[in-house]
Design a protein around this motif. Structure first.
Motif, PDB file in Angstrom:
ATOM      1  N   GLU A  83       0.753  -1.081  -0.041  1.00  0.00           N
ATOM      2  CA  GLU A  83      -0.057   0.119   0.200  1.00  0.00           C
ATOM      3  C   GLU A  83       0.996   1.374  -0.018  1.00  0.00           C
ATOM      4  O   GLU A  83       0.627   2.267  -0.377  1.00  0.00           O
ATOM      5  N   ALA A  84       2.060   1.068   0.621  1.00  0.00           N
ATOM      6  CA  ALA A  84       2.793   2.408   0.827  1.00  0.00           C
ATOM      7  C   ALA A  84       3.953   2.418  -0.531  1.00  0.00           C
ATOM      8  O   ALA A  84       4.864   3.542  -0.339  1.00  0.00           O
ATOM      9  N   ARG A  85       3.880   1.390  -1.303  1.00  0.00           N
ATOM     10  CA  ARG A  85       4.494   1.378  -2.425  1.00  0.00           C
ATOM     11  C   ARG A  85       6.323   1.312  -1.802  1.00  0.00           C
ATOM     12  O   ARG A  85       7.049   1.931  -2.663  1.00  0.00           O
ATOM     13  N   ARG A  86       6.368   0.478  -1.028  1.00  0.00           N
ATOM     14  CA  ARG A  86       7.809   0.374  -0.673  1.00  0.00           C
ATOM     15  C   ARG A  86       8.416  -0.696  -0.853  1.00  0.00           C
ATOM     16  O   ARG A  86       9.613  -0.792  -0.943  1.00  0.00           O
ATOM     17  N   ALA A 138      11.598   5.007  -2.005  1.00  0.00           N
ATOM     18  CA  ALA A 138      10.363   5.211  -2.742  1.00  0.00           C
ATOM     19  C   ALA A 138       9.978   4.145  -4.107  1.00  0.00           C
ATOM     20  O   ALA A 138      11.010   4.006  -4.656  1.00  0.00           O
ATOM     21  N   ASP A 139       8.749   4.086  -4.284  1.00  0.00           N
ATOM     22  CA  ASP A 139       8.221   3.349  -5.414  1.00  0.00           C
ATOM     23  C   ASP A 139       8.954   2.046  -5.553  1.00  0.00           C
ATOM     24  O   ASP A 139       9.542   1.672  -6.443  1.00  0.00           O
ATOM     25  N   PHE A 140       9.054   1.357  -4.517  1.00  0.00           N
ATOM     26  CA  PHE A 140       9.685   0.022  -4.043  1.00  0.00           C
ATOM     27  C   PHE A 140      11.302   0.093  -4.433  1.00  0.00           C
ATOM     28  O   PHE A 140      11.578  -1.324  -4.726  1.00  0.00           O
ATOM     29  N   GLU A 141      11.778   1.133  -4.462  1.00  0.00           N
ATOM     30  CA  GLU A 141      13.087   0.997  -4.458  1.00  0.00           C
ATOM     31  C   GLU A 141      14.001   2.081  -3.701  1.00  0.00           C
ATOM     32  O   GLU A 141      13.273   2.971  -3.085  1.00  0.00           O
ATOM     33  N   LEU A 142      15.332   1.561  -3.674  1.00  0.00           N
ATOM     34  CA  LEU A 142      16.321   2.747  -2.952  1.00  0.00           C
ATOM     35  C   LEU A 142      17.136   3.435  -3.871  1.00  0.00           C
ATOM     36  O   LEU A 142      17.491   3.089  -5.027  1.00  0.00           O
ATOM     37  N   ARG A 143      17.234   4.677  -3.656  1.00  0.00           N
ATOM     38  CA  ARG A 143      17.782   5.682  -4.427  1.00  0.00           C
ATOM     39  C   ARG A 143      19.434   5.620  -3.855  1.00  0.00           C
ATOM     40  O   ARG A 143      19.658   5.864  -2.624  1.00  0.00           O
ATOM     41  N   VAL A 144      20.148   5.449  -4.855  1.00  0.00           N
ATOM     42  CA  VAL A 144      21.592   5.560  -4.746  1.00  0.00           C
ATOM     43  C   VAL A 144      22.104   7.040  -4.194  1.00  0.00           C
ATOM     44  O   VAL A 144      21.984   7.953  -5.105  1.00  0.00           O
ATOM     45  N   PRO A 145      22.845   7.004  -3.200  1.00  0.00           N
ATOM     46  CA  PRO A 145      23.294   8.413  -2.715  1.00  0.00           C
ATOM     47  C   PRO A 145      24.117   9.348  -3.967  1.00  0.00           C
ATOM     48  O   PRO A 145      24.872   8.461  -4.554  1.00  0.00           O
ATOM     49  N   THR A 146      23.931  10.319  -4.305  1.00  0.00           N
ATOM     50  CA  THR A 146      24.658  11.294  -5.278  1.00  0.00           C
ATOM     51  C   THR A 146      25.968  11.936  -4.957  1.00  0.00           C
ATOM     52  O   THR A 146      26.870  12.573  -5.632  1.00  0.00           O
ATOM     53  N   SER A 147      25.948  12.264  -3.522  1.00  0.00           N
ATOM     54  CA  SER A 147      27.080  13.232  -2.783  1.00  0.00           C
ATOM     55  C   SER A 147      28.369  12.289  -2.875  1.00  0.00           C
ATOM     56  O   SER A 147      28.409  11.286  -3.074  1.00  0.00           O
ATOM     57  N   PRO A 148      29.547  13.199  -2.737  1.00  0.00           N
ATOM     58  CA  PRO A 148      30.830  12.568  -2.963  1.00  0.00           C
ATOM     59  C   PRO A 148      31.096  11.482  -1.791  1.00  0.00           C
ATOM     60  O   PRO A 148      30.415  11.672  -0.719  1.00  0.00           O
ATOM     61  N   GLY A 149      31.778  10.533  -2.194  1.00  0.00           N
ATOM     62  CA  GLY A 149      31.770   9.356  -1.227  1.00  0.00           C
ATOM     63  C   GLY A 149      30.833   8.526  -0.955  1.00  0.00           C
ATOM     64  O   GLY A 149      30.250   8.175  -1.950  1.00  0.00           O
ATOM     65  N   LEU A 150      30.628   8.005   0.137  1.00  0.00           N
ATOM     66  CA  LEU A 150      29.507   7.137   0.358  1.00  0.00           C
ATOM     67  C   LEU A 150      28.115   7.979   0.324  1.00  0.00           C
ATOM     68  O   LEU A 150      27.006   7.350   0.316  1.00  0.00           O
TER      69      LEU A 150
END
Length: 383
Positions: A158-161, A345-357
């Motif tokens: 329901e939460a689209r997680r 969100a929307d069943f996915e994890l977004r990969v961080p975009t800042s430098p390093g981890l």
């Protein structure tokens, strides 16, 4: 040349949203080792080493991971150029046998420093860089109660997680476990993928029966049904059943990956950076799988945000990620020690975009959850 100025290694204990039931243990909290390395240019990198259930899951514990880093790895870091991550890890590998999770924590911190030094995400330092900016994430249903698990899965949909669910089984009789899985699959239908993880809980005879029954109720895969060393039995089971076996505990780096592939012991690999010994060895596991036609799944040791971010940076570089990932570790926790949580969100994890981890410690929360409750670190004389 970047030299070591300071290293701080500490254990934190974070509460979980519910008991997490596995075949070998029930988790009521997650204990993780965090490492903070500062180089001579003042650049700080952070890493995480996490295992499951103390020593009930594998041969490293939080206390042992910290000991290995403080006593054996930290002195080696004083002798090397921290900007040359591959060379540093080769030196550590020469003098420290196994201790994969400890090595992973240190390597992650060095990659964090390297990314910050160059102003790029860690994923751009792995192979040819990232190929995706987000990835599917499974959720583990591990309460052991059928009704509770169905309600939890429905809430996630329901939460689209999450629309991929893995069930922890292996403690009960095979028929009871399959009935539990079948009821959940029947309730969710085609809205979700349902998979199981036996965590080595069966012998070959039980696995033979259980895999046939699980295929009949619509289960999509069976993770590590038998003991990790029983590669020949895994090959026999793989040959007999249409439902695929996913290797997990049997997979401790490239050597194991090659042996399992050579013996047709599994059709899917659960790749874990901690279990492999770091991001670079885990990448090699993925390349072996690709060459052998074995599907990839991004596994987890139930790491917190730091370890999950490091894993996501690696998995973002894989050409294929056919079975998604299991990077839900931070979502299992009621508290965190970073300034910004990862985005799901929307069943996915977004990969961080800042430098390093792409993640940073919240110093107040960190101080609260440290076991030692004080800041103790190794600072080099004259640094």
């Amino acid at each position: 040349m970047a030299l070591l100025a300071k290293i701080d290694t500490f254990i934190i204990d974070l509460p979980t949203i519910r008991p997490h039931v596995l075949a070998m243990a029930t988790m009521h909290r997650q204990s993780m080792v965090l490492v903070r390395i500062t180089d001579s240019d003042g650049i700080e990198g952070i890493g995480e080493g996490t295992t499951i259930g103390g020593l009930s899951y594998g041969d490293e514990s939080p206390e042992g991971i910290k000991l290995a880093i403080d006593t054996y790895i930290a002195p080696l870091l004083e002798q090397v150029d921290l900007s040359r991550v591959g060379s540093v890890m080769a030196t550590i590998g020469k003098y420290v046998v196994s201790n994969h999770i400890a090595k992973c924590a240190v390597e992650s911190a060095l990659l964090d420093i390297a990314g910050k030094r160059l102003g790029v995400p860690a994923s751009e330092l792995i192979a040819g860089g990232r190929r995706r900016d987000s990835m599917p994430v499974a959720w583990t249903l591990a309460s052991g109660e059928t009704g509770t698990d169905i309600a939890e899965a429905e809430a996630m949909l329901e939460a689209r997680r999450h629309n991929i669910f893995k069930l922890k089984i292996g403690k009960r009789p095979v028929a009871a476990d399959v009935a539990h899985v079948g009821a959940i699959k029947a309730a969710l239908g085609d809205r979700a993928s349902v998979r199981v993880d036996v965590n080595q809980g069966w012998d070959e005879v039980q696995a033979d029966r259980g895999m046939a029954m699980l295929a009949d109720v619509g289960c999509d895969l069976v993770e590590q049904p038998i003991a990790r060393h029983a590669v020949a039995a895994m090959a026999r089971l793989s040959a007999r059943h249409a439902i695929p076996i996913m290797a997990d505990e049997a997979l401790h780096g490239p050597i194991d990956a090659f042996a399992i592939a050579a013996n047709a012991g599994a059709r899917i690999y659960a790749i874990k950076i901690a279990q492999s010994g770091g991001v670079f060895p885990a990448h090699a596991v993925g390349m072996i799988a690709d060459a052998a036609g074995i599907g990839l799944y991004g596994g987890t040791m139930l790491e917190g945000t730091v370890g999950t971010a490091a894993s996501a940076h690696l998995f973002a570089t894989f050409a294929q990620l056919q079975w998604g990932t299991e990077l839900f570790g931070p979502l299992l926790l009621t508290e965190d020690v970073v300034t910004e949580p990862l985005t799901y969100a929307d069943f996915e994890l977004r990969v961080p975009t800042s430098p390093g981890l792409g993640v940073a410690f919240d110093e107040d929360k960190l101080a609260h959850f440290r076991r030692d409750r004080t800041t103790s670190h190794h600072t080099l004389q004259g640094a």
